[in-house]
Motif scaffolding. Structure first.
Motif, PDB file in Angstrom:
ATOM      1  N   ALA A   1      -9.271  63.949   2.131  1.00  0.00           N
ATOM      2  CA  ALA A   1      -8.470  62.756   1.840  1.00  0.00           C
ATOM      3  C   ALA A   1      -8.405  62.444   0.357  1.00  0.00           C
ATOM      4  CB  ALA A   1      -9.033  61.557   2.602  1.00  0.00           C
TER       5      ALA A   1
ATOM      6  N   GLU B   1      -3.215  59.520   2.759  1.00  0.00           N
ATOM      7  CA  GLU B   1      -2.972  60.059   4.089  1.00  0.00           C
ATOM      8  C   GLU B   1      -2.736  61.563   4.021  1.00  0.00           C
ATOM      9  OE1 GLU B   1      -0.214  57.799   6.671  1.00  0.00           O
ATOM     10  OE2 GLU B   1      -0.030  56.445   4.958  1.00  0.00           O
TER      11      GLU B   1
ATOM     12  N   ARG C   1       0.074  63.380   1.551  1.00  0.00           N
ATOM     13  CA  ARG C   1       1.463  63.001   1.806  1.00  0.00           C
ATOM     14  C   ARG C   1       2.192  62.561   0.538  1.00  0.00           C
ATOM     15  NH1 ARG C   1       2.249  59.116   6.847  1.00  0.00           N
ATOM     16  NH2 ARG C   1       4.394  59.429   6.115  1.00  0.00           N
TER      17      ARG C   1
ATOM     18  N   THR D   1       4.099  58.142  -0.449  1.00  0.00           N
ATOM     19  CA  THR D   1       3.597  59.016   0.614  1.00  0.00           C
ATOM     20  C   THR D   1       4.693  59.383   1.615  1.00  0.00           C
ATOM     21  OG1 THR D   1       2.856  57.079   1.858  1.00  0.00           O
ATOM     22  CG2 THR D   1       1.252  58.145   0.416  1.00  0.00           C
TER      23      THR D   1
END
Length: 389
Positions: free
Chosen positions: A132, A113, A61, A39
């Protein structure tokens, strides 16, 4: 995801009878030790900029996206795709991770994230778990259509072929270490967005604009950029954008899709110019055909969205090839596309490779091999990989 609607000039106005083409490819970043998603996309994008590559952040991410320049030919597009994958992979390696071309993460958690940008934060706040859990990767192909009135009619003509393109491109069977029994698990996850999947038939460009405005007004979209249909007039470029495909395991696979999609749009443009009305296939039929393609992939069953006849996906692709032959002949691409499609109809696509490989090796080795397939090797400008490498 395309949530930012891209900032690159993926495709544009065309001067010849053959439209321009450009491609956006989304990738997962993975750690080469644990093989879990990494991420740190912001650091990878920053490194890529020092290498001369404008690497975009995606919603999660663990994702990045490349945008090709406007290309006049498929060979030109291939060269750019090879260069961009190599540079993106180098930027990832310099940050301790690897580039992976799969439609859904092969391992890792169900949620990630959100990338640190105002728009993505807003999406995370508004859509919660839906945002998400959207760490999925597509291949978006832009074909130059300068006029929106014309673009809407082109979409009407092309929409009936979207399930065939999905079956051909399916590359997300394995997710979180499990065989989902769906060739494109990405398509199933993607369908949860309120404005996703096959689009309605729009009589006019005004009808398209009205429908999008209503959905923004009622709050199911933040803005018009979230009209995530499988095909749409681009919200910021003079193109038609085909968004139904999973990201492809190799450059050659992406090139095959781009050639087919450009030929589809060119064929549709000629039909629009002649005043041919597109088939008014119902949205229900298209959704049914799309679901079956997501389940079955290129080696399984298919539903003809016009007749609702159950046929094989390979037969549907054969019909597609016949439909676009004149356009492929004009660019000299018919022989190569026909040969590549014939191979796909025997060996299958990315999802078939994932399933076969996981039966032979552990998940970690599957991910490592998928990473190897992602980045072209050698010094020439041709990927050279075969579907089963």
């Amino acid at each position: 995801m395309g949530a930012t609607c891209s900032t690159g000039s993926t495709a544009g106005r065309y001067e010849s009878t053959t439209p321009t083409v450009g491609v956006e490819e989304e990738f997962i970043l993975v750690d080469p030790t644990s093989w879990l998603p990494s991420t740190d996309n912001a650091a990878v994008a920053e490194t890529a900029s020092t290498l001369g590559l404008d690497l975009q952040l995606e919603l999660s991410r663990c994702q990045v996206e490349t945008n090709s320049p406007v290309c006049q030919s498929i060979d030109e597009l291939r060269t750019h795709l090879i260069d961009m994958r190599r540079l993106a992979a180098k930027a990832a390696e310099l940050n301790g991770c690897r580039l992976l071309a799969v439609g859904a993460p092969l391992s890792g958690p169900s949620r990630f994230e959100i990338s640190d940008s105002p728009r993505y934060r807003q999406m995370g706040e508004h859509f919660g778990a839906l945002a998400a859990e959207q760490s999925i990767c597509g291949c978006h192909i832009h074909v130059g259509v300068a006029d929106q009135v014309e673009a809407v009619q082109v979409c009407n003509h092309v929409r009936i072929w979207l399930p065939a393109l999905l079956a051909l491109s399916a590359n997300s069977r394995i997710h979180q270490g499990v065989d989902t029994d769906f060739a494109s698990w990405r398509a199933i996850q993607w369908s949860r967005w309120p404005v996703a999947g096959p689009p309605p038939y729009f009589e006019t460009a005004g009808d398209f604009d009205t429908a999008v405005a209503k959905m923004v007004d009622c709050g199911v979209m933040l803005d018009k950029r979230m009209a995530y249909w499988d095909i749409r007039p681009s919200c910021h470029l003079p193109t038609v954008e085909i968004r139904v495909c999973d990201v492809q395991p190799t450059v050659d696979d992406t090139v095959l899709l781009a050639a087919l999609v450009r030929a589809l749009v060119a064929t549709a443009l000629r039909a629009v110019e002649r005043g041919v009305v597109a088939p008014r296939t119902s949205l229900e039929n298209l959704r049914l055909a799309t679901w079956v393609s997501a389940k079955e992939g290129v080696l399984g069953a298919s539903i003809d969205p016009v007749t609702t006849q159950r046929i094989s996906a390979t037969e549907q692709l054969h019909r597609l090839l016949i439909h676009v032959r004149d356009s492929l002949d004009e660019t000299g691409e018919y022989t190569s596309v026909e040969s590549a499609l014939r191979d796909k109809c025997v060996t299958g696509g990315g999802s078939d490779w994932q399933q076969r490989t996981l039966r032979q090796v552990c998940l970690r080795k599957l991910i490592a091999r998928a990473v190897e397939r992602t980045v072209p090797t050698g010094t020439d400008t041709h990927d050279g990989s075969t579907p089963d490498q």
